[in-house]
Design a protein around this motif. Sequence first.
Motif, mmCIF file in Angstrom:
data_model
loop_
_atom_site.group_PDB
_atom_site.id
_atom_site.type_symbol
_atom_site.label_atom_id
_atom_site.label_comp_id
_atom_site.label_asym_id
_atom_site.label_seq_id
_atom_site.Cartn_x
_atom_site.Cartn_y
_atom_site.Cartn_z
ATOM 1 N N LEU A 1 0.070 104.477 11.800
ATOM 2 C CA LEU A 1 0.317 105.158 13.067
ATOM 3 C C LEU A 1 1.817 105.332 13.274
ATOM 4 O O LEU A 1 2.617 104.494 12.850
ATOM 5 C CB LEU A 1 -0.268 104.343 14.217
ATOM 6 C CG LEU A 1 -1.759 104.020 14.131
ATOM 7 C CD1 LEU A 1 -2.160 103.102 15.276
ATOM 8 C CD2 LEU A 1 -2.600 105.280 14.135
ATOM 9 N N ARG A 2 2.186 106.418 13.932
ATOM 10 C CA ARG A 2 3.593 106.684 14.253
ATOM 11 C C ARG A 2 3.691 106.981 15.744
ATOM 12 O O ARG A 2 3.087 107.937 16.239
ATOM 13 C CB ARG A 2 4.127 107.856 13.426
ATOM 14 C CG ARG A 2 5.597 108.191 13.690
ATOM 15 C CD ARG A 2 6.139 109.131 12.618
ATOM 16 N NE ARG A 2 6.160 108.463 11.310
ATOM 17 C CZ ARG A 2 6.467 109.089 10.170
ATOM 18 N NH1 ARG A 2 6.728 110.385 10.167
ATOM 19 N NH2 ARG A 2 6.485 108.412 9.037
ATOM 20 N N THR A 3 4.420 106.162 16.466
ATOM 21 C CA THR A 3 4.557 106.353 17.903
ATOM 22 C C THR A 3 5.238 107.687 18.190
ATOM 23 O O THR A 3 6.281 107.983 17.603
ATOM 24 C CB THR A 3 5.389 105.221 18.517
ATOM 25 O OG1 THR A 3 4.795 103.957 18.211
ATOM 26 C CG2 THR A 3 5.485 105.374 20.025
ATOM 27 N N PRO A 4 4.681 108.506 19.079
ATOM 28 C CA PRO A 4 5.304 109.795 19.416
ATOM 29 C C PRO A 4 6.737 109.619 19.907
ATOM 30 O O PRO A 4 7.036 108.707 20.689
ATOM 31 C CB PRO A 4 4.398 110.345 20.523
ATOM 32 C CG PRO A 4 3.075 109.687 20.286
ATOM 33 C CD PRO A 4 3.389 108.315 19.777
ATOM 34 N N ALA A 5 7.626 110.503 19.454
ATOM 35 C CA ALA A 5 9.051 110.392 19.761
ATOM 36 C C ALA A 5 9.327 110.439 21.257
ATOM 37 O O ALA A 5 10.276 109.785 21.743
ATOM 38 C CB ALA A 5 9.822 111.504 19.050
ATOM 39 N N GLN A 6 8.518 111.162 22.009
ATOM 40 C CA GLN A 6 8.787 111.280 23.438
ATOM 41 C C GLN A 6 8.631 109.960 24.178
ATOM 42 O O GLN A 6 9.138 109.788 25.289
ATOM 43 C CB GLN A 6 7.896 112.348 24.077
ATOM 44 C CG GLN A 6 6.406 112.142 23.919
ATOM 45 C CD GLN A 6 5.835 112.888 22.725
ATOM 46 O OE1 GLN A 6 6.540 113.070 21.728
ATOM 47 N NE2 GLN A 6 4.594 113.340 22.829
ATOM 48 N N ARG A 7 7.933 109.008 23.569
ATOM 49 C CA ARG A 7 7.804 107.686 24.189
ATOM 50 C C ARG A 7 9.158 106.979 24.300
ATOM 51 O O ARG A 7 9.314 106.054 25.107
ATOM 52 C CB ARG A 7 6.851 106.807 23.367
ATOM 53 C CG ARG A 7 5.413 107.294 23.295
ATOM 54 C CD ARG A 7 4.585 106.815 24.460
ATOM 55 N NE ARG A 7 4.505 105.359 24.547
ATOM 56 C CZ ARG A 7 3.807 104.721 25.482
ATOM 57 N NH1 ARG A 7 3.140 105.406 26.399
ATOM 58 N NH2 ARG A 7 3.766 103.400 25.513
ATOM 59 N N PHE A 8 10.129 107.406 23.497
ATOM 60 C CA PHE A 8 11.426 106.735 23.446
ATOM 61 C C PHE A 8 12.529 107.528 24.151
ATOM 62 O O PHE A 8 13.701 107.185 24.019
ATOM 63 C CB PHE A 8 11.816 106.478 21.992
ATOM 64 C CG PHE A 8 10.833 105.615 21.246
ATOM 65 C CD1 PHE A 8 10.787 104.253 21.462
ATOM 66 C CD2 PHE A 8 9.936 106.176 20.345
ATOM 67 C CE1 PHE A 8 9.873 103.454 20.783
ATOM 68 C CE2 PHE A 8 9.028 105.386 19.654
ATOM 69 C CZ PHE A 8 8.998 104.021 19.883
ATOM 70 N N GLU A 9 12.163 108.539 24.882
ATOM 71 C CA GLU A 9 13.163 109.345 25.577
ATOM 72 C C GLU A 9 13.635 108.656 26.852
ATOM 73 O O GLU A 9 12.847 108.061 27.579
ATOM 74 C CB GLU A 9 12.579 110.726 25.916
ATOM 75 C CG GLU A 9 12.301 111.585 24.683
ATOM 76 C CD GLU A 9 11.643 112.903 25.032
ATOM 77 O OE1 GLU A 9 11.340 113.126 26.225
ATOM 78 O OE2 GLU A 9 11.424 113.721 24.110
ATOM 79 N N ASN A 10 14.961 108.710 27.062
ATOM 80 C CA ASN A 10 15.573 108.229 28.314
ATOM 81 C C ASN A 10 15.317 106.755 28.595
ATOM 82 O O ASN A 10 15.129 106.362 29.745
ATOM 83 C CB ASN A 10 15.081 109.078 29.495
ATOM 84 C CG ASN A 10 15.380 110.556 29.311
ATOM 85 O OD1 ASN A 10 16.479 110.934 28.926
ATOM 86 N ND2 ASN A 10 14.387 111.394 29.570
ATOM 87 N N LEU A 11 15.344 105.950 27.533
ATOM 88 C CA LEU A 11 15.216 104.509 27.753
ATOM 89 C C LEU A 11 16.529 103.959 28.302
ATOM 90 O O LEU A 11 17.605 104.348 27.855
ATOM 91 C CB LEU A 11 14.879 103.801 26.442
ATOM 92 C CG LEU A 11 13.579 104.206 25.749
ATOM 93 C CD1 LEU A 11 13.373 103.365 24.513
ATOM 94 C CD2 LEU A 11 12.385 104.083 26.686
ATOM 95 N N PRO A 12 16.502 103.059 29.268
ATOM 96 C CA PRO A 12 17.747 102.546 29.837
ATOM 97 C C PRO A 12 18.587 101.789 28.816
ATOM 98 O O PRO A 12 18.096 100.905 28.112
ATOM 99 C CB PRO A 12 17.267 101.616 30.958
ATOM 100 C CG PRO A 12 15.843 101.322 30.659
ATOM 101 C CD PRO A 12 15.303 102.503 29.928
ATOM 102 N N ASP A 13 19.865 102.207 28.718
ATOM 103 C CA ASP A 13 20.874 101.525 27.884
ATOM 104 C C ASP A 13 20.572 101.595 26.392
ATOM 105 O O ASP A 13 21.112 100.795 25.614
ATOM 106 C CB ASP A 13 21.019 100.054 28.301
ATOM 107 C CG ASP A 13 21.393 99.896 29.765
ATOM 108 O OD1 ASP A 13 22.331 100.581 30.200
ATOM 109 O OD2 ASP A 13 20.727 99.117 30.466
ATOM 110 N N TYR A 14 19.747 102.546 25.968
ATOM 111 C CA TYR A 14 19.420 102.661 24.542
ATOM 112 C C TYR A 14 19.590 104.122 24.135
ATOM 113 O O TYR A 14 18.632 104.891 24.095
ATOM 114 C CB TYR A 14 17.991 102.181 24.275
ATOM 115 C CG TYR A 14 17.636 102.003 22.812
ATOM 116 C CD1 TYR A 14 17.881 100.796 22.161
ATOM 117 C CD2 TYR A 14 17.054 103.038 22.089
ATOM 118 C CE1 TYR A 14 17.550 100.627 20.829
ATOM 119 C CE2 TYR A 14 16.720 102.875 20.748
ATOM 120 C CZ TYR A 14 16.975 101.664 20.128
ATOM 121 O OH TYR A 14 16.639 101.491 18.792
ATOM 122 N N ASP A 15 20.844 104.490 23.845
ATOM 123 C CA ASP A 15 21.153 105.871 23.493
ATOM 124 C C ASP A 15 21.677 105.984 22.055
ATOM 125 O O ASP A 15 22.452 106.872 21.721
ATOM 126 C CB ASP A 15 22.182 106.453 24.463
ATOM 127 C CG ASP A 15 23.461 105.608 24.552
ATOM 128 O OD1 ASP A 15 23.517 104.528 23.917
ATOM 129 O OD2 ASP A 15 24.390 106.016 25.271
#
Length: 307
Positions: free
Chosen positions: A4-18
């Motif tokens: 399984l590959r987690t959809p990329a949009q799940r990781f958008e705009n995470l606080p302090d993780y750019d």
Amino acid sequence: MNILRTPAQRFENLPDYDFAPHWHQLTPQLRLHYVDEGPRAAKPVLMLHGEPSWSYLYRHMIKPVAAAGLRVLAPDLIGFGKSDKPAARGDYSYEGQVAWLRAWLEALDLRDITLVCQDWGSLIGLRLLAECPERFERVLMGNGGLPTHAMRISRVFKLWRAFSRWSPWFPIGRILQYGTKRKLTAGELAAYEAPFPDARYQAAARVYPSLVPVAGFNARGSADNERAWGVLEQWHKPFVLCFSDGDPITRGGDAEFLRRVPGTRGQPHCTLHGGHFMQEDDAARFARLIVDCCHLDTQGNPAPVGN
């Protein structure tokens, strides 16, 4: 193997993780994600997370350590974070996770590594060190260990192992909060949940507590760790212990390393503040300790960072 590959949009705009994503293809089907910040020519600091967290755990430490002129690498273990996730619990093993990470480390040809590890990051990182000690320069370990069948485990860990195996409810964010003293924000809790859209993605998070080699569990892992201890008992490079003051799982685990690892002698060991995930509770002090230790050579003398 169903991966399984987690959809990329799940990781958008995470606080302090750019951080920019980096990828390594372990097999044609299996992809590992890692953070890679700081000068590429500098000595690497390898930050290994535990379970059920991911590289997000180190977000407050990556930038200050990289700003000090060090190259910071923080991979997501297979089954966690942005890395791919085999769907079956039987797809995971202790030796398999070590092999996956070693393949990545060798592909990048990392050398003069400062290993920063906690929880399962310690179990995996210390095995990597034992398999290729020539690649490592120093260790900073907190709230972790290298367990074997001969070692006692806490009652809290026994309860955690049973919960992870049998509970129909497995709330990753709340689990991280339970292991942290400060109150995580809603955004931070969501970030820890992000890799796991539903229960199908949680196989690694569920199985790894049962792969810890303690009495009655994982005999092969215990034998491999005994051999790794043989390497650590001859390890004279710096080995710094930085356990926290509020972790009921690993409390007192530093004593075994102080007794058996010669590289612990004369090092700036300290007690960090917080629970099991002290990266959330005392990140600034942890990051300063890494930078300070990396300014010392293997004899404890000042050395320019990046040499």
